[in-house]
Design an enzyme around this catalytic site. Sequence first.
Site, short mmCIF file in Angstrom:
data_model
loop_
_atom_site.label_atom_id
_atom_site.label_comp_id
_atom_site.label_asym_id
_atom_site.label_seq_id
_atom_site.Cartn_x
_atom_site.Cartn_y
_atom_site.Cartn_z
N GLU A 212 0.85 -1.18 0.00
CA GLU A 212 0.00 0.00 0.00
C GLU A 212 0.89 1.24 0.00
OE1 GLU A 212 -3.01 -0.54 -0.30
OE2 GLU A 212 -3.57 -2.41 0.71
N ASP A 237 -18.65 -9.15 -10.23
CA ASP A 237 -18.51 -8.39 -8.99
C ASP A 237 -17.83 -7.04 -9.25
OD1 ASP A 237 -18.85 -8.07 -6.19
OD2 ASP A 237 -16.75 -8.58 -5.88
#
Length: 297
Positions: A212, A237
């Site tokens: 991240e 999805d």
Amino acid sequence: MNVQQPNALDPNSLADIKRLSRENSPEANKAVAKQFEAMFMQIVMKSMRDSVPDDGIFGSESTKFYQSLADQQLVMQMAQKGGLGLAEVIERQLNGSASARPPIYDLKGPPPAADNGARAVSQTSAAAAAPRLGAPYSASAQDFVSRAWPEASQAAASLGVPPHFLVAQAALETGWGKSIIRNADGSSSYNLFNIKAGAGWQGAVAEARTTEYENGQPVSKVERFRAYGSYAEAFEDYARLIGNAPRYAAVKGQQDAVGFARALQQGGYATDPAYADKLARIINGDTLRAGLLASAR
């Protein structure tokens, strides 16, 4: 019954396709599916050409005209050799034999909140595991494009974007299918878009190490990601997440590669500050283009 194939790139073809669709026979449905795919491929080709910068002083309207004719001829040859697989999907649907997939959330519980599933671009531990476990999705960019295209086409249609945009994003997220997150037992999570499992996600979960970016600096973490039963569920999805979340409203209907990539990043899809640039380069890159052309041969 012999159904004469109309020219997909003839301006009068739309009327021919409408006429064939009214016959509702297997032969007519096959012709309709092939013609629709050819027209769709021409739209994709034009979108890819438009995303490439002009040739400056060496470009001209005549050059663009002859390039367009060459592209039309290429599309017709691709369609005659089997296309990209979209025609087969359309034909099955027209014949009423397409396998009806239940909605993902009928299998895995109620849908999460619209903004649930915020995720960040990652380099997961699956990349290191892939050689040991075997290539989880493809052995080449060509194979990746060929297998992803039918599902990407359906998801892209619901979002109003070109399907090669979604193929490119899945390629960026998974290294052309070679780094898909694995479940604890070594099976594939089928998560082509590295979508995280937020608090509202009630389906299966796979954990993986990810990078991240916090305050511009990379930080290594173990995160929970959604796990699916198939690649089709992954595309469905993704389309549901992007289509329902207000923060991704600017993504829907995008026809420009850079605009699509920036809208995703501005919506918070990734923390990598270079994510939009990376995605746009893949969409406009030679690898994707070669994969699209090779998979149609």
